[in-house]
Write a protein that holds these residues in place. Sequence first.
Motif, short mmCIF file in Angstrom:
data_model
loop_
_atom_site.label_atom_id
_atom_site.label_comp_id
_atom_site.label_asym_id
_atom_site.label_seq_id
_atom_site.Cartn_x
_atom_site.Cartn_y
_atom_site.Cartn_z
N ILE A 138 0.87 -1.18 0.00
CA ILE A 138 0.00 0.00 0.00
C ILE A 138 0.90 1.22 0.00
O ILE A 138 1.76 1.37 0.87
CB ILE A 138 -0.91 0.01 1.24
N ARG A 139 0.72 2.10 -0.96
CA ARG A 139 1.52 3.32 -1.05
C ARG A 139 0.63 4.50 -0.65
O ARG A 139 -0.46 4.67 -1.18
CB ARG A 139 2.06 3.51 -2.47
N GLU A 140 1.10 5.30 0.27
CA GLU A 140 0.31 6.42 0.76
C GLU A 140 1.22 7.60 1.09
O GLU A 140 2.38 7.43 1.44
CB GLU A 140 -0.52 6.02 1.98
N ARG A 141 0.67 8.79 0.97
CA ARG A 141 1.42 10.00 1.27
C ARG A 141 1.21 10.39 2.73
O ARG A 141 0.10 10.37 3.23
CB ARG A 141 0.95 11.15 0.35
N LEU A 142 2.31 10.73 3.38
CA LEU A 142 2.27 11.22 4.76
C LEU A 142 2.58 12.71 4.78
O LEU A 142 3.40 13.20 3.98
CB LEU A 142 3.28 10.48 5.64
N ALA A 143 1.95 13.43 5.67
CA ALA A 143 2.30 14.83 5.85
C ALA A 143 3.74 14.92 6.37
O ALA A 143 4.15 14.11 7.20
CB ALA A 143 1.35 15.50 6.84
N PRO A 144 4.49 15.90 5.89
CA PRO A 144 5.90 15.97 6.28
C PRO A 144 6.09 16.49 7.70
O PRO A 144 7.17 16.39 8.24
CB PRO A 144 6.50 16.95 5.26
#
Length: 216
Positions: free
Chosen positions: A210-216
């Motif tokens: 699963i590929r997901e974006r995280l807040a930096p």
Amino acid sequence: MSKTSEEIASLRKSYERAELSEEASLADPLRQFGQWLDEAIAAQVPEPNAMTLATVGSNLRPSTRIVLIKGFDERGIVWFTNYDSRKGRELAGNPFAALQFHWVELERTVRIEGTVEKVSAEESDAYFHSRPLDSRIGAWASPQSEVISGRSVLVANAAKYGAQFMLNPPRPPHWGGYRLKADEWQFWQGRKSRLHDRLRYRENGSGGWIRERLAP
């Protein structure tokens, strides 16, 4: 606050070299890592193979050190070290670890978490015998992580084992490889205004990711 502390607090850097989008990144984190490692090597960044290894002991205190990646494939990421060292003892009691690559010049970081096991004796033997002679003697000479009275101990040990083994030191029983099998990856690309790109890959339970974006 000291002048040095004030200078540190005021340090700033604008990250503007590249970006990391979901569309441009690869679906397999191992392939994404391989691409970034190749680019770090091609860019001739200092020691692109250096990675921080974090382990946790029975006292629940984490510890870190720099080790060198010596191989990677679908089975995991490999490095070699002294099994009797602090990291070796901690991995024996808690076989979970984290790795981090930081390629400053490319404004990139890769974080990897997973379980760790020793590689086979055959793999350890093959790599050990590919090392320079002085490194093979050094593996015998250094009681890694133990208190010693001075550098003279290492020099004396190196002379002792050099005379004993000459040109053919065998692999010490306390020395060999580890392999981390990743269950989570994070790829971080510096961006302007601290709005960095950060993608996480985690196992989906059926062999994929699963590929997901995280807040930096």
